[in-house]
Design a protein around this motif. Structure first.
Motif, PDB file in Angstrom:
ATOM      1  N   ALA A 174      15.826  -1.465  -1.521  1.00  0.00           N
ATOM      2  CA  ALA A 174      14.895  -2.121  -2.438  1.00  0.00           C
ATOM      3  C   ALA A 174      13.526  -1.476  -2.349  1.00  0.00           C
ATOM      4  O   ALA A 174      13.129  -0.951  -1.305  1.00  0.00           O
ATOM      5  N   ILE A 175      12.804  -1.509  -3.470  1.00  0.00           N
ATOM      6  CA  ILE A 175      11.402  -1.090  -3.525  1.00  0.00           C
ATOM      7  C   ILE A 175      10.592  -2.299  -3.966  1.00  0.00           C
ATOM      8  O   ILE A 175      10.950  -2.974  -4.939  1.00  0.00           O
ATOM      9  N   TRP A 176       9.512  -2.563  -3.248  1.00  0.00           N
ATOM     10  CA  TRP A 176       8.642  -3.689  -3.599  1.00  0.00           C
ATOM     11  C   TRP A 176       7.274  -3.179  -4.028  1.00  0.00           C
ATOM     12  O   TRP A 176       6.831  -2.106  -3.632  1.00  0.00           O
ATOM     13  N   ALA A 177       6.602  -3.988  -4.825  1.00  0.00           N
ATOM     14  CA  ALA A 177       5.204  -3.762  -5.169  1.00  0.00           C
ATOM     15  C   ALA A 177       4.393  -4.936  -4.632  1.00  0.00           C
ATOM     16  O   ALA A 177       4.886  -6.078  -4.572  1.00  0.00           O
ATOM     17  N   PHE A 178       3.172  -4.640  -4.224  1.00  0.00           N
ATOM     18  CA  PHE A 178       2.253  -5.648  -3.710  1.00  0.00           C
ATOM     19  C   PHE A 178       0.914  -5.490  -4.422  1.00  0.00           C
ATOM     20  O   PHE A 178       0.495  -4.363  -4.719  1.00  0.00           O
ATOM     21  N   ASP A 179       0.241  -6.585  -4.669  1.00  0.00           N
ATOM     22  CA  ASP A 179      -1.174  -6.486  -5.008  1.00  0.00           C
ATOM     23  C   ASP A 179      -1.903  -6.089  -3.730  1.00  0.00           C
ATOM     24  O   ASP A 179      -1.573  -6.591  -2.646  1.00  0.00           O
ATOM     25  N   TYR A 180      -2.892  -5.200  -3.860  1.00  0.00           N
ATOM     26  CA  TYR A 180      -3.557  -4.664  -2.674  1.00  0.00           C
ATOM     27  C   TYR A 180      -5.060  -4.877  -2.784  1.00  0.00           C
ATOM     28  O   TYR A 180      -5.691  -4.414  -3.734  1.00  0.00           O
ATOM     29  N   ASP A 181      -5.602  -5.606  -1.822  1.00  0.00           N
ATOM     30  CA  ASP A 181      -7.039  -5.851  -1.762  1.00  0.00           C
ATOM     31  C   ASP A 181      -7.704  -4.620  -1.156  1.00  0.00           C
ATOM     32  O   ASP A 181      -7.595  -4.375   0.048  1.00  0.00           O
ATOM     33  N   THR A 182      -8.386  -3.844  -1.977  1.00  0.00           N
ATOM     34  CA  THR A 182      -8.968  -2.596  -1.504  1.00  0.00           C
ATOM     35  C   THR A 182     -10.153  -2.824  -0.573  1.00  0.00           C
ATOM     36  O   THR A 182     -10.516  -1.931   0.194  1.00  0.00           O
ATOM     37  N   GLU A 183     -10.766  -3.989  -0.635  1.00  0.00           N
ATOM     38  CA  GLU A 183     -11.896  -4.278   0.246  1.00  0.00           C
ATOM     39  C   GLU A 183     -11.436  -4.558   1.672  1.00  0.00           C
ATOM     40  O   GLU A 183     -12.023  -4.074   2.638  1.00  0.00           O
ATOM     41  N   THR A 184     -10.375  -5.343   1.808  1.00  0.00           N
ATOM     42  CA  THR A 184      -9.918  -5.754   3.138  1.00  0.00           C
ATOM     43  C   THR A 184      -8.716  -4.955   3.619  1.00  0.00           C
ATOM     44  O   THR A 184      -8.352  -5.039   4.792  1.00  0.00           O
ATOM     45  N   GLY A 185      -8.074  -4.199   2.725  1.00  0.00           N
ATOM     46  CA  GLY A 185      -6.875  -3.462   3.100  1.00  0.00           C
ATOM     47  C   GLY A 185      -5.699  -4.387   3.367  1.00  0.00           C
ATOM     48  O   GLY A 185      -4.964  -4.203   4.330  1.00  0.00           O
ATOM     49  N   THR A 186      -5.515  -5.373   2.488  1.00  0.00           N
ATOM     50  CA  THR A 186      -4.488  -6.387   2.695  1.00  0.00           C
ATOM     51  C   THR A 186      -3.540  -6.459   1.505  1.00  0.00           C
ATOM     52  O   THR A 186      -3.995  -6.659   0.369  1.00  0.00           O
TER      53      THR A 186
END
Length: 295
Positions: A174-186
């Motif tokens: 499986a391949i997943w996508a995540f929203d990524y907070d560029t400020e916190t790296g989360t």
């Protein structure tokens, strides 16, 4: 489209290709050999340096003098030496859940944080003990996601706001996508991006192009797949080996897709004598510069 062999290095596990623009050179690793390879585009010259343990993934530092690397036991700073070695400075020890684990796929996010996942080398055990870590010099090594068997396919969208991650184990694919907070790296809001089980090959190493499309090696199928940001299979390109491992864009205009591969031990390779080599494809699209590690 014909794949061009650029280096017949016969890597047991060729991984982590990185294009260094100011050198016009491609670097990659042979994981179990602990070896960093370098190919110069101008004349095809090959050279290598050796690290003290398995070298899985790496990213150049922003000053270009060293590499941050995920290895067998932790994250290291590697510096090239004149004697053909890579001197090593341990930055962090990975708290592996079991013996026989190592880092696998990894790279920097667009902000220069180093990300890498761990796995149990005995894939037959199908143990979901793999962890995705984030490393920075100020916070150290921090676990971010867990429960993986073989974490792979780590990549970031052009704006850095989407993170991609796969699990290449045959039971997952499986391949997943995540929203990524560029400020916190989360990363957050995990969702399925592509189910690879109906498609050819297991999801392995990946890259993102300038259009935001996600390229991933189809291990066991001799293919590299391109998926649109919506998760639609756009095209598949062939390489003359069964186990492409990871891809990266490079070349003067970042319009060459370099593909590393695996040379499995104890297998009849008469139908794929170039297994373990590195190949170049001209996919008709451009990539993005690989982010460097920021100290």
């Amino acid at each position: 489209m014909q794949a061009e062999l650029i280096a017949d290095t016969r890597c047991a596990t060729g991984e982590s290709p990185v294009w260094v623009a100011n050198e016009q050179a491609l670097y990659w690793t042979d994981i179990p050999a602990g070896r960093q390879w370098r190919w110069q585009a101008a004349n095809g010259a090959l050279s290598h340096r050796d690290a003290p343990e398995a070298l899985a993934c790496m990213a150049p530092t922003e000053d270009g003098t060293a590499w941050v690397a995920g290895m067998a036991s932790g994250v290291f700073l590697l510096q090239p030496q004149d004697d053909g070695r890579l001197s090593d400075k341990r930055l962090a020890t990975a708290p592996h859940a079991r013996n026989g684990m190592r880092f696998n796929d990894g790279r920097c996010d667009r902000q220069g944080r180093f990300w890498a996942g761990t796995m149990l080398m005995d894939m037959a055990a199908a143990a979901s003990v793999g962890v995705l870590y984030r490393y920075t010099t100020d916070a150290g090594l921090l676990a971010q996601l867990d429960g993986f068997i073989t974490p792979n396919g780590l990549a970031f969208s052009p704006d850095g706001q989407t993170m991609y991650l796969s699990d290449s184990h045959p039971s997952v694919q499986a391949i997943w996508a995540f929203d990524y907070d560029t400020e916190t790296g989360t990363p957050h809001n995990r969702r399925l991006f592509v189910d690879m089980k109906p498609l050819a090959g297991r999801p392995d190493g990946a890259a993102v192009d300038a259009d935001g499309c996600y390229w991933i090696c189809g291990n066991d199928a001799g293919l590299v797949h391109r998926f649109t940001p919506e998760g639609r299979l756009d095209r598949s390109l062939a390489v003359p080996v069964k186990k492409p491992a990871m891809c990266a864009f490079g070349g003067t205009n970042l319009d060459t897709l370099f593909v590393t591969s695996i040379r499995p031990d104890g297998v009849d390779l008469s139908d794929q004598p170039l297994a373990g080599g590195v190949f170049a494809l001209r996919p008709g699209t451009q990539g993005l510069p690989e982010p460097t590690f920021r100290v």
